[in-house]
Scaffold this active site. Sequence first.
Site, PDB file in Angstrom:
ATOM      1  N   ASN A  79       0.797  -1.222   0.000  1.00  0.00           N
ATOM      2  CA  ASN A  79       0.000   0.000   0.000  1.00  0.00           C
ATOM      3  C   ASN A  79       0.831   1.273   0.000  1.00  0.00           C
ATOM      4  OD1 ASN A  79      -1.505  -2.174   2.024  1.00  0.00           O
ATOM      5  ND2 ASN A  79      -2.772  -1.332   0.370  1.00  0.00           N
ATOM      6  N   ILE A  87       1.164   6.992   0.096  1.00  0.00           N
ATOM      7  CA  ILE A  87       0.494   6.037   0.979  1.00  0.00           C
ATOM      8  C   ILE A  87      -0.971   5.909   0.583  1.00  0.00           C
ATOM      9  CG2 ILE A  87      -0.062   5.483   3.383  1.00  0.00           C
ATOM     10  CD1 ILE A  87       2.126   7.572   4.149  1.00  0.00           C
ATOM     11  N   CYS A  88      -1.430   4.672   0.492  1.00  0.00           N
ATOM     12  CA  CYS A  88      -2.849   4.461   0.211  1.00  0.00           C
ATOM     13  C   CYS A  88      -3.551   4.094   1.506  1.00  0.00           C
ATOM     14  CB  CYS A  88      -3.014   3.348  -0.821  1.00  0.00           C
ATOM     15  SG  CYS A  88      -4.710   3.035  -1.260  1.00  0.00           S
ATOM     16  N   LEU A  89      -4.156   5.081   2.131  1.00  0.00           N
ATOM     17  CA  LEU A  89      -4.797   4.846   3.419  1.00  0.00           C
ATOM     18  C   LEU A  89      -6.058   5.696   3.486  1.00  0.00           C
ATOM     19  CD1 LEU A  89      -4.541   3.501   6.220  1.00  0.00           C
ATOM     20  CD2 LEU A  89      -3.224   5.480   6.975  1.00  0.00           C
ATOM     21  N   GLN A 122      -1.373   0.198  -3.621  1.00  0.00           N
ATOM     22  CA  GLN A 122      -0.799   1.412  -4.178  1.00  0.00           C
ATOM     23  C   GLN A 122       0.289   0.999  -5.168  1.00  0.00           C
ATOM     24  OE1 GLN A 122      -1.323   4.841  -3.298  1.00  0.00           O
ATOM     25  NE2 GLN A 122       0.115   5.355  -4.913  1.00  0.00           N
TER      26      GLN A 122
END
Lengths: 192, 575
Positions: A79, A87-89, A122
Amino acid sequence: MIDFARVQKELVECSKDAEGSGIRVIPKSDNLVHLIGTIPGPIGTPYEGGVFQIDITLPEGYPFEPPKMQFSTKVWHPNISSQSGAICLDILKDQWSPALTLKTALLSVQALLSAPQPDDPQDAVVAQQYLKDYQTFVNTARYWTESFAKTSSRGIEVKVQKLVEMGFPEAQVRSILEAVGGDENLALERLL
Amino acid sequence: MDDYASSDDDYNYSDDQDSVGDVFANDDLDFPLVSSKGSTTQVITKESLLAAQREDLRRVMDMLSVREQHARTLLIYHRWDVDRLFGVYVEKGKAFLFAEAGVSVDECRDSSSLAYDSVMCEICMDDVPIEEATRMDCGHCFCNSCWTEHFFVKINEGQSKRIRCMAHKCNSICDEAVVRTLLSRKYPDMAEKYERFLLESYIEDNKRVKWCPSTPHCGNAIRVEEDDLCEVECSCGEQFCFNCLEEAHSPCSCLMWELWVKKCRDESETVNWITVHTKPCPKCHKPVEKNGGCNLVSCICGQAFCWLCGGATGREHTWSSIAGHSCGRYKEQEKTAERAKRDLYRYMHYHNRYKAHTDSFKLESKLKEAIQGKISISEEKNSTTVTDYSWVNNGLSRLFRSRRVLSYSYAFAFYMFGDELFKEEMSEDQREIKQNLFEDQQQQLEGNVERLSKVLEEPFETFKDKKVMEIRMQILNLSTLIDNLCKTMYECIENDLLGSLNHGIHSIAPYKSRGIEKASELQVSWSNKANNTGVTAEVERPEESGCSSRKRARKEGLGGGFFDLNLPAEFLDRN
């Protein structure tokens, strides 16, 4: 307009507990728009022992808009972009709530390190590897932690240099070190 | 739940406020108070937008005993589909329905912090006096200035219809009254925007309502009652297909029309110009451009020819003898012809006919003026036998209507009998049978449309009464015939052609004898204009909402002003 009073309070609050959580936030410059956060790699993960730096930029509407966060330390994680550190959050996007703070956001990032979400990647390459060849993923992640997230005294370069001086070719040293997750002794065994 | 009964209550109530005589003396009310139910499509103007959603809101409010703002939150979540909303209610219960949409109804009133003078706002991390903080229905309490900034940011992000609480993982939607009140203190412009977004949600989020596609935009929206597969005319005059919002194109399906428009655009302009605007005279070979309505064209050299096929013809060809008029039939090119060339010819064949009828339609629109002139001359003759000339106009409308059907039927045929869409659907033999069937009907229609066109161009104002009556009979008969032919062709299309498809669904707007339905105005039966921009949630002014303010609201219009969304429902609740 950024609520600097709140940012100031957040920094104080965070530093109070820095020993316990290991999470630190310090201003990059004196205007409090750019900050640097650091999180320790969670124990029991390939990131253990590493210290990861995260670039934080506060948008105009902070805390009503989410802070922009990006790893400046290279990290191997489904991610997190291995190229850019993006960052994929969800809480850094549409699930952000003004009641969250920089510290809670960093805690979430730390939690993300322990619990990757390969289905919502990601970095597709990393995610593929995570799903198809978990062991290689763990090794690569550990190697990257060794290489980039540790202080130079324990860093990989030192090990490479040592092994090269022992007479092994550098390319082979690097690939084997990566395969064994940076463990100098294991690498030596393999090289011999 | 009978929604009509509940809306009747509205009207009764408002009548009570007025004296009955006042209502009827009011010249503004030259329309019935109840919105017309006869029509299946309605125009929603800026003024009637509020009234349009009232019925849905009231149904939900009555059914679930909730306040208007909660009803709106529920409806926005369910995209204004009341039946779906009630379905969820019946199946999964009220608690689920509310939680899913983010409605909290006074569940977690926590009075502990009320004991103190101040609260700590977790957003700005300051202590604020209790009167400067607001607790939402979900129980989360933050200071007013933080709430305001939150609303501002969310509305800027385009999320005004569902602004969630600031607390982490709280799914609750903020009370619109609080949003309105707090915003208008610091950002009156934004409050206005918020208000508009809420109102327009009824259009944006509703599959039964769509904006009129006119450019420049007329400001209206159209609501359909049942089938969204229909063609409609907005009060601004724009006619369109409600499903795809393109021009009305029945009997083409939306997909066919989309492909056709694209194809027509893609074909080279030159080819188009040559094939579309001119026809070589079969005798002298000069390109001839058509400047009159009917498809029988005479070159200056004296040769008459059919505009549709370009063939030399006697005057019988186009309108008098249907049997002889076979140029609408598509003739397969020789087998040796290259496929691409054949495709182009095929396209040109259909496009030329499509275009010919569209052009005729445009030219005939000019005919309308000429006919009006003829009618007034005729009327001045004060004839005793012929007093009414409505048949001329009726005939003209029939002509326009059937011309359109005819032109779109060529685009339809292009796809119906071509390979692009239905190659797998039928064998060559089947296709041929179907194509013959369809083309027979198309040709009959075409022949009669041309005849009607010709009769309508007769200088009837110069004729004797007896001759006029003859013409009248001709027009009446032809109109009925054409109407029936259109119906038959549609039946053929719907049942035999599109109805028998195995793959994919192509639906078309049904044929309507009376033409594209004009959407009726949705009557504003209750609009209320708030006095200024500083509207607060608690406004309740039953005395002011009588006839006088209603009249004023209508006269002033509501442009730029504020709807008070809460007012009517709130005080209706108390009655």
